[in-house]
Design a protein around this motif. Structure first.
Motif, mmCIF file in Angstrom:
data_model
loop_
_atom_site.group_PDB
_atom_site.id
_atom_site.type_symbol
_atom_site.label_atom_id
_atom_site.label_comp_id
_atom_site.label_asym_id
_atom_site.label_seq_id
_atom_site.Cartn_x
_atom_site.Cartn_y
_atom_site.Cartn_z
ATOM 1 N N HIS A 25 0.972 -1.178 -0.227
ATOM 2 C CA HIS A 25 0.008 -0.129 0.066
ATOM 3 C C HIS A 25 0.838 1.393 -0.093
ATOM 4 C CE1 HIS A 25 -3.837 -2.188 0.758
ATOM 5 N NE2 HIS A 25 -2.904 -2.986 1.776
ATOM 6 N N GLY A 26 0.865 2.149 -0.970
ATOM 7 C CA GLY A 26 1.325 3.374 -1.028
ATOM 8 C C GLY A 26 0.398 4.512 -0.808
ATOM 9 N N TYR A 27 0.850 5.744 -0.407
ATOM 10 C CA TYR A 27 0.103 6.690 -0.091
ATOM 11 C C TYR A 27 1.277 7.858 0.201
ATOM 12 C CZ TYR A 27 -4.476 8.752 1.722
ATOM 13 O OH TYR A 27 -5.733 9.474 1.788
ATOM 14 N N CYS A 28 1.009 9.005 -0.652
ATOM 15 C CA CYS A 28 1.818 10.215 -0.176
ATOM 16 C C CYS A 28 1.297 11.272 -0.230
ATOM 17 C CB CYS A 28 3.009 10.040 -1.266
ATOM 18 S SG CYS A 28 2.741 10.463 -2.856
ATOM 19 N N VAL A 29 2.004 12.433 0.423
ATOM 20 C CA VAL A 29 1.479 13.805 0.540
ATOM 21 C C VAL A 29 2.562 14.666 -0.056
ATOM 22 C CG1 VAL A 29 2.107 14.066 3.021
ATOM 23 C CG2 VAL A 29 0.413 15.410 2.130
ATOM 24 N N SER A 30 2.131 15.888 -0.654
ATOM 25 C CA SER A 30 3.142 16.682 -1.331
ATOM 26 C C SER A 30 3.505 17.810 0.013
ATOM 27 C CB SER A 30 2.508 17.578 -2.465
ATOM 28 O OG SER A 30 1.692 18.200 -2.091
ATOM 29 N N THR A 31 4.285 18.749 -0.372
ATOM 30 C CA THR A 31 4.550 19.755 0.807
ATOM 31 C C THR A 31 3.551 20.688 0.916
ATOM 32 O OG1 THR A 31 5.928 20.637 -1.115
ATOM 33 C CG2 THR A 31 7.151 19.413 0.970
ATOM 34 N N THR A 32 2.817 20.805 -0.274
ATOM 35 C CA THR A 32 1.600 21.749 -0.149
ATOM 36 C C THR A 32 0.279 20.915 0.422
ATOM 37 O OG1 THR A 32 0.996 21.052 -2.532
ATOM 38 C CG2 THR A 32 2.273 22.832 -2.286
ATOM 39 N N GLY A 33 0.620 19.684 1.053
ATOM 40 C CA GLY A 33 -0.673 19.159 1.577
ATOM 41 C C GLY A 33 -1.687 18.365 0.503
ATOM 42 N N PHE B 224 -1.612 12.012 -2.653
ATOM 43 C CA PHE B 224 -1.725 10.988 -3.820
ATOM 44 C C PHE B 224 -2.093 9.595 -3.489
ATOM 45 C CE2 PHE B 224 0.922 14.560 -4.455
ATOM 46 C CZ PHE B 224 0.504 15.091 -5.846
ATOM 47 N N GLY B 225 -3.066 9.132 -3.801
ATOM 48 C CA GLY B 225 -3.351 7.629 -3.520
ATOM 49 C C GLY B 225 -4.621 7.792 -2.356
ATOM 50 N N PRO B 226 -5.018 6.515 -1.773
ATOM 51 C CA PRO B 226 -3.947 5.323 -1.551
ATOM 52 C C PRO B 226 -3.904 4.666 -3.037
ATOM 53 C CG PRO B 226 -6.338 5.322 -0.642
ATOM 54 C CD PRO B 226 -6.108 6.596 -0.899
ATOM 55 N N TYR B 227 -2.929 4.130 -3.123
ATOM 56 C CA TYR B 227 -2.794 3.131 -4.239
ATOM 57 C C TYR B 227 -2.302 1.839 -3.902
ATOM 58 C CZ TYR B 227 -2.086 7.583 -6.752
ATOM 59 O OH TYR B 227 -1.997 8.959 -7.133
ATOM 60 N N THR B 228 -2.611 0.827 -4.696
ATOM 61 C CA THR B 228 -1.672 -0.496 -4.429
ATOM 62 C C THR B 228 -0.652 -0.225 -5.454
ATOM 63 O OG1 THR B 228 -3.112 -1.867 -5.974
ATOM 64 C CG2 THR B 228 -3.721 -2.003 -3.737
ATOM 65 N N CYS B 229 0.502 -0.708 -4.860
ATOM 66 C CA CYS B 229 1.874 -0.533 -5.766
ATOM 67 C C CYS B 229 2.406 -1.725 -5.858
ATOM 68 C CB CYS B 229 2.657 0.343 -5.253
ATOM 69 S SG CYS B 229 1.862 1.951 -4.750
ATOM 70 N N ASN B 230 2.884 -1.959 -7.270
ATOM 71 C CA ASN B 230 3.718 -3.281 -7.601
ATOM 72 C C ASN B 230 5.065 -2.765 -8.091
ATOM 73 O OD1 ASN B 230 3.319 -5.845 -7.413
ATOM 74 N ND2 ASN B 230 2.512 -5.980 -9.364
ATOM 75 N N GLY B 231 6.114 -3.608 -7.567
ATOM 76 C CA GLY B 231 7.367 -3.018 -8.100
ATOM 77 C C GLY B 231 8.566 -4.097 -7.528
ATOM 78 N N SER C 279 3.768 -0.043 2.469
ATOM 79 C CA SER C 279 3.606 -0.845 3.605
ATOM 80 C C SER C 279 2.639 -2.048 3.584
ATOM 81 C CB SER C 279 3.161 0.024 5.001
ATOM 82 O OG SER C 279 2.058 0.816 4.455
ATOM 83 N N GLU C 280 2.682 -2.982 4.341
ATOM 84 C CA GLU C 280 1.958 -3.845 4.350
ATOM 85 C C GLU C 280 0.419 -3.435 4.546
ATOM 86 O OE1 GLU C 280 4.406 -7.183 6.113
ATOM 87 O OE2 GLU C 280 5.342 -6.127 4.324
ATOM 88 N N GLN C 281 0.341 -2.669 5.560
ATOM 89 C CA GLN C 281 -0.869 -2.012 6.063
ATOM 90 C C GLN C 281 -1.330 -1.013 5.430
ATOM 91 O OE1 GLN C 281 0.895 -1.307 9.945
ATOM 92 N NE2 GLN C 281 -0.463 0.318 10.206
ATOM 93 N N PRO C 282 -2.791 -0.744 4.972
ATOM 94 C CA PRO C 282 -3.073 0.565 4.316
ATOM 95 C C PRO C 282 -3.098 1.815 5.119
ATOM 96 C CG PRO C 282 -4.939 -0.808 4.628
ATOM 97 C CD PRO C 282 -3.906 -1.466 5.267
ATOM 98 N N GLY C 283 -3.347 2.832 4.892
ATOM 99 C CA GLY C 283 -3.382 4.131 5.390
ATOM 100 C C GLY C 283 -2.158 4.877 6.033
ATOM 101 N N VAL C 284 -1.034 4.372 5.560
ATOM 102 C CA VAL C 284 0.138 5.137 5.994
ATOM 103 C C VAL C 284 0.645 5.993 4.928
ATOM 104 C CG1 VAL C 284 2.426 4.713 6.780
ATOM 105 C CG2 VAL C 284 0.791 2.988 7.197
ATOM 106 N N ILE C 285 0.800 7.396 5.424
ATOM 107 C CA ILE C 285 1.131 8.328 4.350
ATOM 108 C C ILE C 285 2.667 8.885 4.357
ATOM 109 C CG2 ILE C 285 0.792 10.856 3.783
ATOM 110 C CD1 ILE C 285 -2.493 10.358 4.616
ATOM 111 N N THR C 286 3.263 8.816 3.431
ATOM 112 C CA THR C 286 4.694 9.263 3.354
ATOM 113 C C THR C 286 4.696 10.445 2.684
ATOM 114 O OG1 THR C 286 5.060 7.740 1.426
ATOM 115 C CG2 THR C 286 5.746 6.835 3.769
#
Ligand SMILES: Nc1nc2c(c(=O)[nH]1)N[C@H]1C(S)=C(S)[C@@H](COP(=O)(O)O)O[C@H]1N2
Ligand SMILES: [Mo]
Length: 188
Positions: free
Chosen positions: A64-72, A75-82, A165-172
């Protein structure tokens, strides 16, 4: 003047139209030039150049991937494969203690990860309310699929860094999510 077709001719015409539709690219499996031309240069003790097929041949990580820009902006939440960045670094000798991984893109953007981060530690993480939370174990991946689809150019494709992360809802923090990655270097 009216032309008539025999059933056999009609079948032939349909087959011919389908055939030309497929060879002219009207098919979901048509190669995407952006992906076909993409190359990733990886530099460490040795050097490697990877194509998308090479990248996809490495063990895949899904998270699970979820991010925030410096402006707030979120982006996401997404499921990410890589592919885990450590597995890419391992192709050119790996990352030693005190070394860093420099990840960059053609627009000149660069982000540096240290060994702790490569092992999923030392990131600042937030919940949905953007309150800082203790970080769960994370993985840095070079993502090539988002929500089960190839990553679009607008989303940073063909390949973008994602912190998952393995769990959803974690923002980086979005600044680490390097878009359009084409170069990975291991540096002292
Ligand atoms: N190649 C590249 N990747 C990048 C950036 C950039 O300018 N170039 N900006 C970063 C920052 S600061 C953020 S917040 C996220 C989201 O950026 P976006 O708003 O441009 O999508 O992408 C990151 N990845
Ligand atoms: Mo940002």
């Amino acid at each position: 003047m009216r032309q008539t077709f025999l059933p056999g001719e009609a079948v032939f015409l349909v087959a011919a139209v389908l055939f030309f539709a497929v060879i002219s690219g009207c098919s979901t499996t048509a190669p995407d030039p952006m992906v076909e031309n993409w190359q990733l240069s990886v530099n460490g003790t040795t050097e490697k150049v990877l194509t998308m097929n090479d990248l996809k041949a490495l063990p895949a990580v899904n998270g699970h991937g979820y991010c925030v820009s410096t402006t707030g902006a979120r982006f996401g939440p997404y499921t990410c494969n890589g592919v885990d960045l450590r597995n890419i670094a391992a192709l050119v000798g790996g990352v030693g203690s005190g070394q860093q991984v420099w990840v960059s893109a053609p627009d000149g953007y660069l982000w540096v990860f240290d060994l702790d981060q490569l092992n999923g530690e030392g990131f600042v993480t937030f919940n949905e309310n953007l309150t800082e939370i203790p970080s769960p174990p994370l993985h840095i991946i070079l993502m090539y699929e988002q929500d089960g689809k190839p990553l679009s150019y607008d989303d940073g494709g063909p390949a973008r860094i994602a912190i998952v992360s393995e769990q959803p809802g974690v923002i980086t923090e979005g600044s680490a999510w390097v878009k359009w990655v084409d170069r990975i270097e291991i540096r002292d």
